[in-house]
Design a protein around this motif. Sequence first.
Motif, mmCIF file in Angstrom:
data_model
loop_
_atom_site.group_PDB
_atom_site.id
_atom_site.type_symbol
_atom_site.label_atom_id
_atom_site.label_comp_id
_atom_site.label_asym_id
_atom_site.label_seq_id
_atom_site.Cartn_x
_atom_site.Cartn_y
_atom_site.Cartn_z
ATOM 1 N N GLU A 14 0.836 -1.199 0.000
ATOM 2 C CA GLU A 14 0.000 0.000 0.000
ATOM 3 C C GLU A 14 0.872 1.251 0.000
ATOM 4 O OE1 GLU A 14 -3.032 0.172 2.937
ATOM 5 O OE2 GLU A 14 -3.752 -1.861 2.557
ATOM 6 N N ALA A 15 1.868 1.278 0.897
ATOM 7 C CA ALA A 15 2.761 2.436 0.959
ATOM 8 C C ALA A 15 3.558 2.582 -0.334
ATOM 9 C CB ALA A 15 3.706 2.298 2.150
ATOM 10 N N GLY A 16 4.023 1.451 -0.893
ATOM 11 C CA GLY A 16 4.785 1.494 -2.134
ATOM 12 C C GLY A 16 3.964 2.026 -3.297
ATOM 13 N N LEU A 17 2.703 1.611 -3.387
ATOM 14 C CA LEU A 17 1.832 2.107 -4.447
ATOM 15 C C LEU A 17 1.586 3.606 -4.295
ATOM 16 C CD1 LEU A 17 -0.799 -0.777 -4.616
ATOM 17 C CD2 LEU A 17 0.987 -0.272 -6.286
ATOM 18 N N ILE A 18 1.406 4.052 -3.058
ATOM 19 C CA ILE A 18 1.178 5.481 -2.814
ATOM 20 C C ILE A 18 2.404 6.291 -3.228
ATOM 21 C CG2 ILE A 18 0.916 7.195 -0.973
ATOM 22 C CD1 ILE A 18 -0.879 5.147 0.461
ATOM 23 N N VAL A 19 3.597 5.848 -2.826
ATOM 24 C CA VAL A 19 4.826 6.553 -3.199
ATOM 25 C C VAL A 19 4.994 6.556 -4.717
ATOM 26 C CG1 VAL A 19 7.337 6.497 -3.063
ATOM 27 C CG2 VAL A 19 5.978 6.090 -1.009
ATOM 28 N N GLY A 20 4.727 5.409 -5.349
ATOM 29 C CA GLY A 20 4.858 5.337 -6.805
ATOM 30 C C GLY A 20 3.924 6.297 -7.521
ATOM 31 N N ILE A 21 2.680 6.397 -7.047
ATOM 32 C CA ILE A 21 1.718 7.313 -7.659
ATOM 33 C C ILE A 21 2.168 8.760 -7.490
ATOM 34 C CG2 ILE A 21 -0.638 8.206 -7.479
ATOM 35 C CD1 ILE A 21 -1.513 5.348 -6.736
ATOM 36 N N LEU A 22 2.626 9.104 -6.290
ATOM 37 C CA LEU A 22 3.062 10.479 -6.040
ATOM 38 C C LEU A 22 4.257 10.864 -6.916
ATOM 39 C CD1 LEU A 22 2.803 10.592 -2.130
ATOM 40 C CD2 LEU A 22 1.243 11.633 -3.784
ATOM 41 N N ILE A 23 5.245 9.964 -7.002
ATOM 42 C CA ILE A 23 6.442 10.262 -7.805
ATOM 43 C C ILE A 23 6.087 10.350 -9.285
ATOM 44 C CG2 ILE A 23 8.644 9.305 -8.577
ATOM 45 C CD1 ILE A 23 9.091 8.279 -5.770
ATOM 46 N N ALA A 24 5.265 9.418 -9.752
ATOM 47 C CA ALA A 24 4.892 9.425 -11.168
ATOM 48 C C ALA A 24 4.132 10.701 -11.531
ATOM 49 C CB ALA A 24 4.047 8.188 -11.485
ATOM 50 N N TYR A 25 3.268 11.154 -10.655
ATOM 51 C CA TYR A 25 2.477 12.347 -10.978
ATOM 52 C C TYR A 25 3.340 13.606 -10.935
ATOM 53 C CZ TYR A 25 -1.393 15.615 -11.150
ATOM 54 O OH TYR A 25 -2.252 16.630 -11.520
ATOM 55 N N LEU A 26 4.248 13.693 -9.962
ATOM 56 C CA LEU A 26 5.152 14.848 -9.942
ATOM 57 C C LEU A 26 6.005 14.892 -11.209
ATOM 58 C CD1 LEU A 26 6.382 14.959 -6.224
ATOM 59 C CD2 LEU A 26 4.911 16.612 -7.388
ATOM 60 N N GLY A 27 6.432 13.712 -11.679
ATOM 61 C CA GLY A 27 7.180 13.678 -12.932
ATOM 62 C C GLY A 27 6.323 14.084 -14.120
ATOM 63 N N LYS A 28 5.048 13.680 -14.093
ATOM 64 C CA LYS A 28 4.153 13.987 -15.208
ATOM 65 C C LYS A 28 3.889 15.479 -15.328
ATOM 66 C CE LYS A 28 -0.387 12.786 -17.088
ATOM 67 N NZ LYS A 28 -1.630 12.002 -16.879
ATOM 68 N N ILE A 29 3.778 16.175 -14.190
ATOM 69 C CA ILE A 29 3.523 17.615 -14.234
ATOM 70 C C ILE A 29 4.828 18.412 -14.244
ATOM 71 C CG2 ILE A 29 1.298 17.356 -13.068
ATOM 72 C CD1 ILE A 29 2.574 18.323 -10.489
ATOM 73 N N GLU A 30 5.944 17.674 -14.452
ATOM 74 C CA GLU A 30 7.266 18.287 -14.585
ATOM 75 C C GLU A 30 7.645 19.093 -13.338
ATOM 76 O OE1 GLU A 30 7.369 20.497 -18.199
ATOM 77 O OE2 GLU A 30 7.204 18.709 -19.469
ATOM 78 N N ARG A 31 7.422 18.494 -12.177
ATOM 79 C CA ARG A 31 7.849 19.095 -10.912
ATOM 80 C C ARG A 31 8.804 18.147 -10.189
ATOM 81 N NH1 ARG A 31 5.536 23.568 -8.863
ATOM 82 N NH2 ARG A 31 7.514 23.523 -7.743
ATOM 83 N N ARG A 32 9.810 17.677 -10.923
ATOM 84 C CA ARG A 32 10.807 16.791 -10.317
ATOM 85 C C ARG A 32 11.630 17.499 -9.241
ATOM 86 N NH1 ARG A 32 10.285 15.280 -15.594
ATOM 87 N NH2 ARG A 32 10.002 13.034 -15.988
ATOM 88 N N ASP A 33 11.578 18.820 -9.228
ATOM 89 C CA ASP A 33 12.299 19.559 -8.197
ATOM 90 C C ASP A 33 11.703 19.318 -6.807
ATOM 91 O OD1 ASP A 33 10.084 21.065 -9.515
ATOM 92 O OD2 ASP A 33 10.449 22.481 -7.862
ATOM 93 N N LEU A 34 10.488 18.762 -6.761
ATOM 94 C CA LEU A 34 9.837 18.493 -5.477
ATOM 95 C C LEU A 34 10.116 17.084 -4.962
ATOM 96 C CD1 LEU A 34 6.353 20.154 -6.154
ATOM 97 C CD2 LEU A 34 8.308 21.114 -4.917
ATOM 98 N N PHE A 35 10.871 16.286 -5.727
ATOM 99 C CA PHE A 35 11.169 14.915 -5.290
ATOM 100 C C PHE A 35 11.857 14.911 -3.922
ATOM 101 C CE2 PHE A 35 11.299 12.586 -9.665
ATOM 102 C CZ PHE A 35 9.926 12.746 -9.750
ATOM 103 N N GLY A 36 12.831 15.812 -3.745
ATOM 104 C CA GLY A 36 13.571 15.835 -2.488
ATOM 105 C C GLY A 36 12.665 16.089 -1.294
ATOM 106 N N ARG A 37 11.716 17.020 -1.447
ATOM 107 C CA ARG A 37 10.786 17.318 -0.356
ATOM 108 C C ARG A 37 9.879 16.123 -0.064
ATOM 109 N NH1 ARG A 37 8.956 23.346 -2.493
ATOM 110 N NH2 ARG A 37 11.066 24.197 -2.626
ATOM 111 N N LEU A 38 9.436 15.456 -1.138
ATOM 112 C CA LEU A 38 8.581 14.289 -0.949
ATOM 113 C C LEU A 38 9.327 13.191 -0.197
ATOM 114 C CD1 LEU A 38 5.929 12.782 -1.525
ATOM 115 C CD2 LEU A 38 6.931 12.029 -3.690
ATOM 116 N N TRP A 39 10.561 12.921 -0.604
ATOM 117 C CA TRP A 39 11.346 11.881 0.068
ATOM 118 C C TRP A 39 11.689 12.280 1.501
ATOM 119 C CZ3 TRP A 39 11.336 7.151 -1.295
ATOM 120 C CH2 TRP A 39 11.249 6.786 -2.628
#
Length: 288
Positions: A14-39
């Motif tokens: 469940e946690a892995g799917l949630i993290v995967g969805i969040l990372i994929a969507y941030l990449g889709k909207i071209e906000r990879r600069d927020l990866f560090g904050r998410l992690w």
Amino acid sequence: MLANYLIGLREGLEAGLIVGILIAYLGKIERRDLFGRLWFGIGIAVAISLGVGAILTWGPYALSFQAQEILGGTLSIVAVALVTWMIFWMGTHGAGLSKELRGQVDAAVDRSWFAIVLLGALAVGREGIETALFVWANVAGGSDPVLGTTGAVLGILTAVAISWGISRGLVRFNLSVFFTWTGLFLVLVAAGVLAYGIGDLQEASVIPGWGEPAFSLVAAVPPGSWYGTLLGGIFNFTPEPTWAQAIGWLGYVAITTALYLGMLQQRTTPTTPTPTPTPTSTPIRSNT
């Protein structure tokens, strides 16, 4: 060990799917600069979960025996409530989880930078705290805490590997079927934890009836037998439950299973759209 392994596997997925969805969507909207904050938020969630597990493991030793039993029984019942809520929440929100998380990301991006950190911490922290509490409650009633904890850790590591494989397209399996069957299994595990928690409260004289077994299954399931040990380790089975434990176990299994199966049936039953009545035109009659 098997019960804790499946708990770690399910919660980890469940946690892995949630993290995967969040990372994929941030990449889709071209906000990879927020990866560090998410992690960073995810790291906070992991640290809090480990801290909760440490407090549950070593904290009660400073208490009296009665206080330990009251605390253990209360936390066991809280763990059962949390895992029951988790089972039903995943069953009702699983299909729309991706859409819901994307909406939360959009709202967080429009706010301050801390909103992404908080989103990562809350999204993963809920699963982590549930896992820590329920695994502790299950291990507390088992005979081998080290083996039980090892099972949970192995389950989480397996979930991490599967989640990584899913994100890379290397692993494909029916997640709906997995969560359905593990949900039914966890109902039985939670029932055993509930019975154990009731026993703790009876030992502390909060609930009467301790030492008065409702029936005895010692002849059929000897405590020292391999299957008695297996049932005790997985389901917290006791061959001589008190009346309160037996009623609590049976009532929880009957009610929760009926509601869970009803939810699954409602989810899989296709809804037929109600036909919209077409207005009929009344002919205008001339009086001439």
